[in-house]
Motif scaffolding. Structure first.
Motif, PDB file in Angstrom:
ATOM      1  N   ILE A 125       0.456  -1.191   0.072  1.00 50.69           N
ATOM      2  CA  ILE A 125      -0.349  -0.014   0.273  1.00 50.69           C
ATOM      3  C   ILE A 125       0.420   1.946  -0.173  1.00 50.69           C
ATOM      4  O   ILE A 125       0.551   2.570  -1.122  1.00 50.69           O
ATOM      5  N   VAL A 126       1.973   1.164   0.518  1.00 44.44           N
ATOM      6  CA  VAL A 126       2.628   2.381   1.027  1.00 44.44           C
ATOM      7  C   VAL A 126       3.771   2.616  -0.517  1.00 44.44           C
ATOM      8  O   VAL A 126       3.641   3.837  -1.287  1.00 44.44           O
ATOM      9  N   ARG A 127       3.793   1.364  -0.916  1.00 52.51           N
ATOM     10  CA  ARG A 127       4.526   2.170  -2.950  1.00 52.51           C
ATOM     11  C   ARG A 127       3.551   2.562  -3.241  1.00 52.51           C
ATOM     12  O   ARG A 127       3.544   2.697  -4.528  1.00 52.51           O
ATOM     13  N   LEU A 128       1.776   1.508  -3.291  1.00 50.13           N
ATOM     14  CA  LEU A 128       1.008   1.893  -4.119  1.00 50.13           C
ATOM     15  C   LEU A 128       1.007   3.231  -4.323  1.00 50.13           C
ATOM     16  O   LEU A 128       0.332   4.223  -5.393  1.00 50.13           O
ATOM     17  N   THR A 129       1.034   4.050  -2.942  1.00 55.14           N
ATOM     18  CA  THR A 129       0.387   5.582  -2.790  1.00 55.14           C
ATOM     19  C   THR A 129       1.146   6.391  -3.321  1.00 55.14           C
ATOM     20  O   THR A 129       0.413   7.961  -3.856  1.00 55.14           O
ATOM     21  N   LYS A 130       2.713   6.360  -3.016  1.00 61.30           N
ATOM     22  CA  LYS A 130       4.081   6.885  -3.390  1.00 61.30           C
ATOM     23  C   LYS A 130       4.276   6.930  -5.540  1.00 61.30           C
ATOM     24  O   LYS A 130       3.697   7.364  -5.859  1.00 61.30           O
ATOM     25  N   PHE A 131       3.741   5.296  -5.959  1.00 63.20           N
ATOM     26  CA  PHE A 131       3.045   5.469  -7.445  1.00 63.20           C
ATOM     27  C   PHE A 131       2.053   6.803  -7.816  1.00 63.20           C
ATOM     28  O   PHE A 131       2.088   7.372  -7.975  1.00 63.20           O
ATOM     29  N   ILE A 132       0.913   6.399  -6.637  1.00 65.17           N
ATOM     30  CA  ILE A 132      -0.029   7.577  -6.861  1.00 65.17           C
ATOM     31  C   ILE A 132       0.154   8.563  -6.722  1.00 65.17           C
ATOM     32  O   ILE A 132      -0.547   9.515  -7.710  1.00 65.17           O
ATOM     33  N   LEU A 133       0.590   9.178  -5.287  1.00 60.82           N
ATOM     34  CA  LEU A 133       1.120  10.857  -5.652  1.00 60.82           C
ATOM     35  C   LEU A 133       2.160  11.474  -6.880  1.00 60.82           C
ATOM     36  O   LEU A 133       2.370  11.911  -7.394  1.00 60.82           O
TER      37      LEU A 133
END
Length: 445
Positions: A125-133
């Motif tokens: 989830i943390v990696r995905l959040t960084k990708f989204i931002l």
């Protein structure tokens, strides 16, 4: 005090999502009431700021006050921040703040984030959040740079702000524009109907925001290897393409006959893309044929895709219902697509979501029509625009009374957070283990 803390610890992820959106909406409404938010330095009535804040956070675009002429630069910045928060999602923004401050993300926060963006699993989830931002920042900056030459030519230095505002508004599928003047309020981007750059860039931003972050992750990882995509990404991309091409062809032959072929192609394509919860328009929607208006209503109800900046019942819901109908016609026991079987629970949730959106749309439109004494089609159009978080209007929204505006506020809110999310948050009993998720929060593949 200890009891309150104990209750807060047991808020479900669905409750956190709906309370998060409600809190941001209320805060935005209060800030927009301040004299500094309006161009004339006056206090704006709460019902009007609540409508504006709800429309911004729910990335709808319906407005009772012209964004370009009524609000000051400060007010426009507030609206843009609300749009950005609403587009990314309140939970995504909150998790991002935790990450930037160096704090660890708890398991509960990860679970809430998973539900908020329809992630396949809690892990990553943390990696995905960084990708989204990073992805959001890159696409919005690219969109602003592409729009800059046009707006700078027309507005000078003010064009920089114009380019940034409309890029973010388009990517977040909000539909807010700041091109209005006291003499010409609520114009959307009709002044650029024949401008290929503005049309193509805005359409790309709308589609980019509407297909979802998880789909973009699939594209970035697997590139052009379509067979390697998750089934959800395949369904989203195919359904999105069909819901753009088919209406565009229909609009080309049924509307805009007074335009040249080139401008007619642009107008048809743009009006096919924008009902997918964007809310911009380059042509006068009220002058389109009745059949075209009905088609736009259907497109507005379908909306965008899971884990996207868009609203509506979602492309996956629509696709599952169509696939289920085909399976029934062919007397097939299972619903299959791309060599995979769709679970019965997904079909059941899709039917429930579609029923809820149709009921909200019909009840809202009929109630407004009866209360205002306006034609039913116009009111159904506004209701579909609100519950689908689109923002397209036939021009009646600014003229509605407070009761009707409040109905649209409710429809926008439910359309953004999702009807099933609200029901799970309010009515579901707490169960051990992972709760079953609604379709727009569920990976189809």
């Amino acid at each position: 005090m200890s009891k309150d803390i104990h209750k807060k610890k047991h808020l479900s992820s669905f409750q956190l999502i709906i309370l998060g959106f409600a809190s941001v909406i209320l805060l935005g409404a209060i800030i927009l009431m301040l004299p500094v938010s309006s161009a004339e330095g006056v206090i704006t009535p709460f019902n009007q700021t609540l409508f504006t804040s709800t429309s911004a956070v729910c990335v709808t675009g319906l407005a009772v006050l012209d964004t370009g002429s009524y609000w000051s630069v400060f007010g426009q910045v507030v609206i843009l921040l609300l749009i950005q928060i609403g587009g990314l999602g309140v939970v995504t923004v909150a998790v991002s703040v935790f990450m930037l401050s160096g704090r660890k993300i708890s398991l509960m926060q990860r679970s809430t984030m998973q539900n908020a963006i329809s992630a396949h699993k809690v892990g990553g989830i943390v990696r995905l959040t960084k990708f989204i931002l990073k992805g959001t920042l890159f696409i919005e900056m690219a969109g602003a740079l592409a729009l800059l030459p046009v707006f700078y030519h027309d507005f000078g230095r003010k064009g920089i702000w114009m380019a940034v505002f409309h890029s973010i508004s388009a990517f977040c599928n909000a539909g807010f524009d700041i091109l209005g003047t006291p003499a010409n309020p609520f114009p959307s981007i009709t002044a650029y109907a024949g401008n290929p750059i503005v049309n193509v860039v805005i359409m790309f931003l709308i589609i980019a925001g509407g297909i979802g972050f998880l789909t973009w992750e699939d594209i970035c990882i697997n590139k052009t290897h379509f067979r390697k995509y998750h089934m959800q990404s395949k369904i989203i991309l195919v359904t999105t393409a069909l819901l753009i091409v088919l209406p565009a062809v229909f609009f080309f032959f049924s509307d805009f006959t007074h335009l040249s072929v080139g401008k007619r192609l642009l107008a048809s394509a743009f009006q096919a893309v924008t009902p997918r919860t964007a809310g911009f328009n380059t042509m006068d929607i009220s002058k389109m044929t009745e059949v075209s208006k009905a088609m736009i209503i259907i497109l507005m109800l379908v909306g965008g895709s899971p884990s996207s900046t868009a609203g509506g019942m979602k492309t996956t819901t629509f696709a599952v219902l169509i696939l289920n109908a085909f399976a029934t016609f062919r007397s097939q026991e299972n619903v299959e697509t791309f060599g995979r079987r769709i679970e019965w629970s997904v079909i059941k949730n899709a039917s429930t979501i579609a029923m809820m959106y149709c009921m909200l749309f019909l009840c809202g439109g009929i109630t407004i029509s009866v209360y205002e004494g306006l034609p039913l089609l116009e009111c159904l159009y506004e209701a579909a625009s609100a519950v689908g978080t689109v923002g397209l209007t036939l021009g009646i929204t600014p003229k509605l009374h407070i009761v009707s505006q409040f109905i649209l506020i409710i429809l926008m809110y439910l359309g953004r957070v999702g009807g099933l999310t609200l029901i799970y948050a309010v009515l579901s009993k707490k169960k051990k283990g992972n709760a079953r998720l609604p379709l727009e929060k569920l990976t189809v593949g």
